[in-house]
Design a protein around this motif. Structure first.
Motif, mmCIF file in Angstrom:
data_model
loop_
_atom_site.group_PDB
_atom_site.id
_atom_site.type_symbol
_atom_site.label_atom_id
_atom_site.label_comp_id
_atom_site.label_asym_id
_atom_site.label_seq_id
_atom_site.Cartn_x
_atom_site.Cartn_y
_atom_site.Cartn_z
ATOM 1 N N ARG A 84 0.820 -1.219 0.000
ATOM 2 C CA ARG A 84 0.000 0.000 0.000
ATOM 3 C C ARG A 84 0.854 1.270 0.000
ATOM 4 N NH1 ARG A 84 -2.964 -2.893 -1.629
ATOM 5 N NH2 ARG A 84 -4.836 -3.824 -0.744
ATOM 6 N N SER A 85 1.990 1.241 0.696
ATOM 7 C CA SER A 85 2.875 2.413 0.691
ATOM 8 C C SER A 85 4.322 1.935 0.614
ATOM 9 C CB SER A 85 2.642 3.306 1.919
ATOM 10 O OG SER A 85 2.879 2.611 3.121
ATOM 11 N N GLU A 86 5.197 2.867 0.275
ATOM 12 C CA GLU A 86 6.565 2.453 -0.073
ATOM 13 C C GLU A 86 7.540 3.592 0.166
ATOM 14 O OE1 GLU A 86 6.518 0.755 -3.962
ATOM 15 O OE2 GLU A 86 8.676 0.467 -4.059
ATOM 16 N N ILE A 87 8.772 3.234 0.519
ATOM 17 C CA ILE A 87 9.865 4.221 0.544
ATOM 18 C C ILE A 87 11.044 3.613 -0.194
ATOM 19 C CG2 ILE A 87 10.694 3.459 2.829
ATOM 20 C CD1 ILE A 87 11.595 6.362 3.356
ATOM 21 N N VAL A 88 11.696 4.427 -1.009
ATOM 22 C CA VAL A 88 12.886 3.970 -1.739
ATOM 23 C C VAL A 88 14.014 4.972 -1.504
ATOM 24 C CG1 VAL A 88 13.884 3.355 -3.970
ATOM 25 C CG2 VAL A 88 11.492 2.816 -3.500
ATOM 26 N N ILE A 89 15.138 4.450 -1.024
ATOM 27 C CA ILE A 89 16.312 5.287 -0.730
ATOM 28 C C ILE A 89 17.434 4.920 -1.691
ATOM 29 C CG2 ILE A 89 18.094 5.819 1.018
ATOM 30 C CD1 ILE A 89 14.992 4.430 2.315
ATOM 31 N N PRO A 90 17.924 5.880 -2.470
ATOM 32 C CA PRO A 90 19.043 5.549 -3.362
ATOM 33 C C PRO A 90 20.348 5.428 -2.586
ATOM 34 C CG PRO A 90 18.504 7.878 -3.559
ATOM 35 C CD PRO A 90 17.524 7.289 -2.581
ATOM 36 N N ILE A 91 21.201 4.511 -3.018
ATOM 37 C CA ILE A 91 22.543 4.381 -2.433
ATOM 38 C C ILE A 91 23.479 5.115 -3.389
ATOM 39 C CG2 ILE A 91 24.299 2.779 -1.605
ATOM 40 C CD1 ILE A 91 22.107 0.583 -1.678
ATOM 41 N N ILE A 92 24.023 6.238 -2.925
ATOM 42 C CA ILE A 92 24.811 7.094 -3.813
ATOM 43 C C ILE A 92 26.272 7.071 -3.392
ATOM 44 C CG2 ILE A 92 25.111 9.457 -4.679
ATOM 45 C CD1 ILE A 92 22.074 9.847 -4.189
ATOM 46 N N ARG A 93 27.148 6.789 -4.352
ATOM 47 C CA ARG A 93 28.592 6.842 -4.112
ATOM 48 C C ARG A 93 29.229 7.594 -5.281
ATOM 49 N NH1 ARG A 93 26.598 5.161 -0.207
ATOM 50 N NH2 ARG A 93 27.280 3.534 1.218
ATOM 51 N N ASN A 94 30.104 8.541 -4.959
ATOM 52 C CA ASN A 94 30.729 9.378 -5.998
ATOM 53 C C ASN A 94 29.679 9.980 -6.928
ATOM 54 O OD1 ASN A 94 33.274 8.693 -4.984
ATOM 55 N ND2 ASN A 94 33.252 6.796 -6.184
ATOM 56 N N ASN A 95 28.595 10.426 -6.336
ATOM 57 C CA ASN A 95 27.505 11.061 -7.079
ATOM 58 C C ASN A 95 26.770 10.135 -8.054
ATOM 59 O OD1 ASN A 95 25.952 13.402 -7.233
ATOM 60 N ND2 ASN A 95 26.938 13.997 -9.178
ATOM 61 N N GLU A 96 27.014 8.840 -7.965
ATOM 62 C CA GLU A 96 26.301 7.874 -8.815
ATOM 63 C C GLU A 96 25.467 6.943 -7.938
ATOM 64 O OE1 GLU A 96 26.253 7.657 -12.147
ATOM 65 O OE2 GLU A 96 27.521 9.449 -12.225
ATOM 66 N N VAL A 97 24.266 6.607 -8.440
ATOM 67 C CA VAL A 97 23.447 5.629 -7.717
ATOM 68 C C VAL A 97 23.975 4.229 -8.035
ATOM 69 C CG1 VAL A 97 21.125 4.673 -7.437
ATOM 70 C CG2 VAL A 97 21.426 7.137 -7.777
ATOM 71 N N VAL A 98 24.291 3.471 -6.982
ATOM 72 C CA VAL A 98 24.800 2.104 -7.189
ATOM 73 C C VAL A 98 23.755 1.063 -6.814
ATOM 74 C CG1 VAL A 98 27.213 2.765 -6.918
ATOM 75 C CG2 VAL A 98 25.925 2.002 -4.916
ATOM 76 N N GLY A 99 22.664 1.516 -6.212
ATOM 77 C CA GLY A 99 21.580 0.605 -5.841
ATOM 78 C C GLY A 99 20.519 1.387 -5.098
ATOM 79 N N VAL A 100 19.458 0.697 -4.702
ATOM 80 C CA VAL A 100 18.429 1.338 -3.876
ATOM 81 C C VAL A 100 18.006 0.372 -2.779
ATOM 82 C CG1 VAL A 100 17.513 2.713 -5.815
ATOM 83 C CG2 VAL A 100 16.402 0.548 -5.223
ATOM 84 N N LEU A 101 17.536 0.948 -1.668
ATOM 85 C CA LEU A 101 16.865 0.173 -0.625
ATOM 86 C C LEU A 101 15.379 0.457 -0.773
ATOM 87 C CD1 LEU A 101 16.804 -1.555 1.980
ATOM 88 C CD2 LEU A 101 17.094 0.574 3.275
ATOM 89 N N ASP A 102 14.583 -0.596 -0.898
ATOM 90 C CA ASP A 102 13.144 -0.471 -1.123
ATOM 91 C C ASP A 102 12.405 -1.118 0.044
ATOM 92 O OD1 ASP A 102 10.593 -0.296 -2.201
ATOM 93 O OD2 ASP A 102 10.861 -1.972 -3.577
ATOM 94 N N VAL A 103 11.431 -0.398 0.609
ATOM 95 C CA VAL A 103 10.613 -0.972 1.684
ATOM 96 C C VAL A 103 9.142 -0.781 1.333
ATOM 97 C CG1 VAL A 103 10.159 -1.038 4.159
ATOM 98 C CG2 VAL A 103 12.393 -0.244 3.352
ATOM 99 N N ASP A 104 8.378 -1.861 1.479
ATOM 100 C CA ASP A 104 6.941 -1.846 1.177
ATOM 101 C C ASP A 104 6.155 -2.202 2.429
ATOM 102 O OD1 ASP A 104 8.292 -2.560 -1.462
ATOM 103 O OD2 ASP A 104 6.225 -2.199 -2.082
#
Ligand code: SME
Length: 163
Positions: free
Chosen positions: A113-133
């Motif tokens: 029903r709801s979600e948060i997504v946090i980008p993992i940023i290193r050297n100004n580039e996104v290398v992955g995301v953490l997703d929670v539902d």
């Protein structure tokens, strides 16, 4: 090595404050990123019992499913697609109170029903995301943004991992 996780009741902030040092202790001294991602999402799932907690990792032009806890999920998400791909493209955290109101949301589970997504940023580039539902509407707030950001920033990402 880890002892049992000490799961507490209380406000969300209280829960995070009890959980954060435990996660840090759990990861300390372990250099393997996948192992650390796996234990991080397991600890989050144990404390908060969200529907789904997991990582997607940037591989070329896609996010590929990484360590997670919860129901089976889609394995690949293109940049700019869904909440995860949008967080990647925009390099910012997205808090979605009602996933049905997010254009292009990818429903890996009809229970979300709801979600948060946090980008993992290193050297100004996104290398992955953490997703929670969550199965609840409007389940994520600034506490989640603050503490989950601190957690992903604490991950030691080897240079060879990001591509
Ligand atoms: N809902 C996400 C897809 C991943 S699953 O929720 C695990 C999205 O829209 O990007």
């Amino acid at each position: 090595m880890a002892e049992d996780l000490y799961v507490i009741a209380g406000t969300k902030e209280e829960q995070y404050k009890a959980l954060m040092p435990q996660i840090k202790a759990l990861l300390e001294g372990e250099p393997d990123l996948i192992a650390n991602m796996a234990n991080m999402v397991a600890a989050l799932k144990q404390q908060f019992n969200w529907l789904w907690v997991g990582f997607y990792i940037v591989r070329a032009d896609e996010l590929v499913l990484g360590p997670f806890q919860g129901p089976i999920a889609c394995t690949r998400i293109k940049k700019g697609k869904g909440v995860c791909g949008t967080s990647w493209a925009e390099k910012k955290t997205l808090i979605v109170p009602d996933v049905e109101q997010f254009p292009g949301h990818i429903a890996c589970s009809s229970l979300s029903r709801s979600e948060i997504v946090i980008p993992i940023i290193r050297n100004n580039e996104v290398v992955g995301v953490l997703d929670v539902d969550s199965v609840e509407y409007n389940d994520f707030d600034e506490n989640d943004r603050t503490f989950l950001t601190e957690l992903v920033e604490s991950l030691v990402i080897p240079q060879t991992f990001a591509n």
